[in-house]
Motif scaffolding. Structure first.
Motif, mmCIF file in Angstrom:
data_model
loop_
_atom_site.group_PDB
_atom_site.id
_atom_site.type_symbol
_atom_site.label_atom_id
_atom_site.label_comp_id
_atom_site.label_asym_id
_atom_site.label_seq_id
_atom_site.Cartn_x
_atom_site.Cartn_y
_atom_site.Cartn_z
ATOM 1 N N SER A 87 5.860 -32.741 25.878
ATOM 2 C CA SER A 87 5.413 -31.630 25.000
ATOM 3 C C SER A 87 5.928 -31.784 23.798
ATOM 4 O O SER A 87 5.335 -31.873 22.715
ATOM 5 N N GLN A 88 7.059 -31.658 23.592
ATOM 6 C CA GLN A 88 7.895 -31.871 22.297
ATOM 7 C C GLN A 88 7.581 -33.020 21.474
ATOM 8 O O GLN A 88 7.252 -33.094 20.327
ATOM 9 N N VAL A 89 7.494 -34.228 22.182
ATOM 10 C CA VAL A 89 6.976 -35.460 21.402
ATOM 11 C C VAL A 89 5.716 -35.529 20.911
ATOM 12 O O VAL A 89 5.324 -35.759 19.875
ATOM 13 N N VAL B 167 -5.223 -38.708 23.702
ATOM 14 C CA VAL B 167 -4.488 -37.563 24.320
ATOM 15 C C VAL B 167 -3.392 -38.282 25.244
ATOM 16 O O VAL B 167 -3.394 -39.303 25.389
ATOM 17 N N VAL B 168 -2.507 -37.656 25.669
ATOM 18 C CA VAL B 168 -1.573 -37.884 26.619
ATOM 19 C C VAL B 168 -1.753 -36.961 27.859
ATOM 20 O O VAL B 168 -2.019 -35.700 27.682
ATOM 21 N N PHE B 169 -1.763 -37.660 29.122
ATOM 22 C CA PHE B 169 -2.013 -36.968 30.296
ATOM 23 C C PHE B 169 -0.842 -36.955 31.250
ATOM 24 O O PHE B 169 -0.374 -38.311 31.463
ATOM 25 N N SER B 170 -0.556 -36.225 31.763
ATOM 26 C CA SER B 170 0.575 -36.236 33.146
ATOM 27 C C SER B 170 0.012 -35.194 34.311
ATOM 28 O O SER B 170 -0.328 -34.124 33.761
ATOM 29 N N PHE B 171 0.458 -35.649 35.348
ATOM 30 C CA PHE B 171 0.484 -34.871 36.388
ATOM 31 C C PHE B 171 1.784 -34.053 36.517
ATOM 32 O O PHE B 171 2.903 -34.415 35.973
ATOM 33 N N ASN B 172 1.789 -32.538 36.528
ATOM 34 C CA ASN B 172 2.679 -31.931 36.408
ATOM 35 C C ASN B 172 3.274 -31.764 35.005
ATOM 36 O O ASN B 172 2.737 -32.460 34.040
ATOM 37 N N CYS C 145 0.068 -28.114 21.059
ATOM 38 C CA CYS C 145 -0.624 -29.454 21.786
ATOM 39 C C CYS C 145 -0.975 -29.329 22.962
ATOM 40 O O CYS C 145 -1.664 -30.002 23.499
ATOM 41 N N ASN C 146 -0.439 -28.281 23.735
ATOM 42 C CA ASN C 146 -0.611 -28.358 25.109
ATOM 43 C C ASN C 146 -1.949 -27.762 25.596
ATOM 44 O O ASN C 146 -2.478 -26.683 25.014
ATOM 45 N N VAL C 147 -2.184 -28.358 26.755
ATOM 46 C CA VAL C 147 -3.515 -27.893 27.778
ATOM 47 C C VAL C 147 -3.027 -28.008 28.800
ATOM 48 O O VAL C 147 -2.726 -29.369 29.453
ATOM 49 N N ILE C 148 -2.616 -26.852 29.477
ATOM 50 C CA ILE C 148 -1.787 -26.994 30.745
ATOM 51 C C ILE C 148 -2.654 -26.483 31.761
ATOM 52 O O ILE C 148 -3.084 -25.309 31.562
ATOM 53 N N TYR C 149 -3.223 -27.090 32.956
ATOM 54 C CA TYR C 149 -3.665 -26.382 33.985
ATOM 55 C C TYR C 149 -2.805 -26.351 35.311
ATOM 56 O O TYR C 149 -2.166 -27.060 35.627
ATOM 57 N N TYR D 154 -1.619 -32.808 24.431
ATOM 58 C CA TYR D 154 -0.949 -33.016 25.722
ATOM 59 C C TYR D 154 -1.540 -32.269 26.916
ATOM 60 O O TYR D 154 -1.411 -31.038 26.744
ATOM 61 N N ILE D 155 -2.290 -33.020 27.884
ATOM 62 C CA ILE D 155 -2.916 -32.264 29.066
ATOM 63 C C ILE D 155 -2.051 -32.719 30.139
ATOM 64 O O ILE D 155 -1.638 -33.737 30.294
ATOM 65 N N SER D 156 -1.700 -31.377 30.855
ATOM 66 C CA SER D 156 -1.126 -31.811 32.039
ATOM 67 C C SER D 156 -1.522 -30.878 33.199
ATOM 68 O O SER D 156 -2.194 -29.913 32.821
ATOM 69 N N TRP D 157 -1.473 -31.462 34.371
ATOM 70 C CA TRP D 157 -2.141 -30.625 35.503
ATOM 71 C C TRP D 157 -1.290 -30.518 36.482
ATOM 72 O O TRP D 157 -0.696 -31.475 37.357
ATOM 73 N N ILE D 158 -0.741 -29.278 36.610
ATOM 74 C CA ILE D 158 0.254 -29.076 37.542
ATOM 75 C C ILE D 158 -0.201 -28.762 39.008
ATOM 76 O O ILE D 158 -1.188 -27.823 39.190
ATOM 77 N N TYR D 159 0.346 -29.714 39.839
ATOM 78 C CA TYR D 159 -0.056 -29.363 41.437
ATOM 79 C C TYR D 159 0.987 -28.698 42.099
ATOM 80 O O TYR D 159 0.934 -28.863 43.552
#
Length: 149
Positions: A69-71, A58-63, A100-104, A79-84
């Protein structure tokens, strides 16, 4: 799990690295300048190359970053992202629909807005903190501060 961490000047980098390690995951970091999170041909090429070479699970990022996402969509990787941040305008992108997205998001109303719109890649998850690290911090009282002047 093998994670590629999109590393930019985020507040939570060290805490998330510690959490990944504590949970038994391995990770490598992809430095991200965040100069244009929507579209950047150079970043896209570089990230694609790293994904092929590193083969993370997986790929992970804050925000959330549409360019990431496109890549990930093109490379067929989660692609897991966690928006703060809130509001977070980059979430309002057609790329949020990428499978592909799992956005929190920590903002329940924001989650509900996307949910009502039929966008099921956005999920609710409260903010977190590294309580072990925070418990080690000492508190400065007003009296302590006054004695320093």
């Amino acid at each position: 799990m093998k994670i590629l961490l999109i590393e930019w000047t985020s507040f939570g980098n060290e805490d998330i690295k510690e959490a990944f390690t504590a949970e038994g995951h391995t990770f490598s970091c992809f430095p991200f300048s965040n100069r244009d999170g929507r579209k950047d041909t150079e970043i896209s090429k570089e990230l694609s190359s790293v994904l092929r070479r590193e083969t993370p699970d997986v790929v992970f990022s804050f925000n959330y970053f549409p360019v990431i996402s496109q890549v990930c969509k093109a490379q067929d990787i989660k692609y897991i992202s966690w928006i703060y941040d809130s509001p977070y305008v980059m979430l309002y992108s057609y790329t949020a629909l990428n499978p592909c997205n799992v956005i929190y998001v920590f903002d329940r109303e924001l989650y509900l807005e996307f949910h009502r719109a039929g966008i099921h890649t956005v999920h609710y998850m409260p903010m977190a903190a590294n309580v072990e690290r925070l418990d080690k911090l000492s508190c400065q009282t007003d009296a302590d501060a006054a004695s320093l002047t």
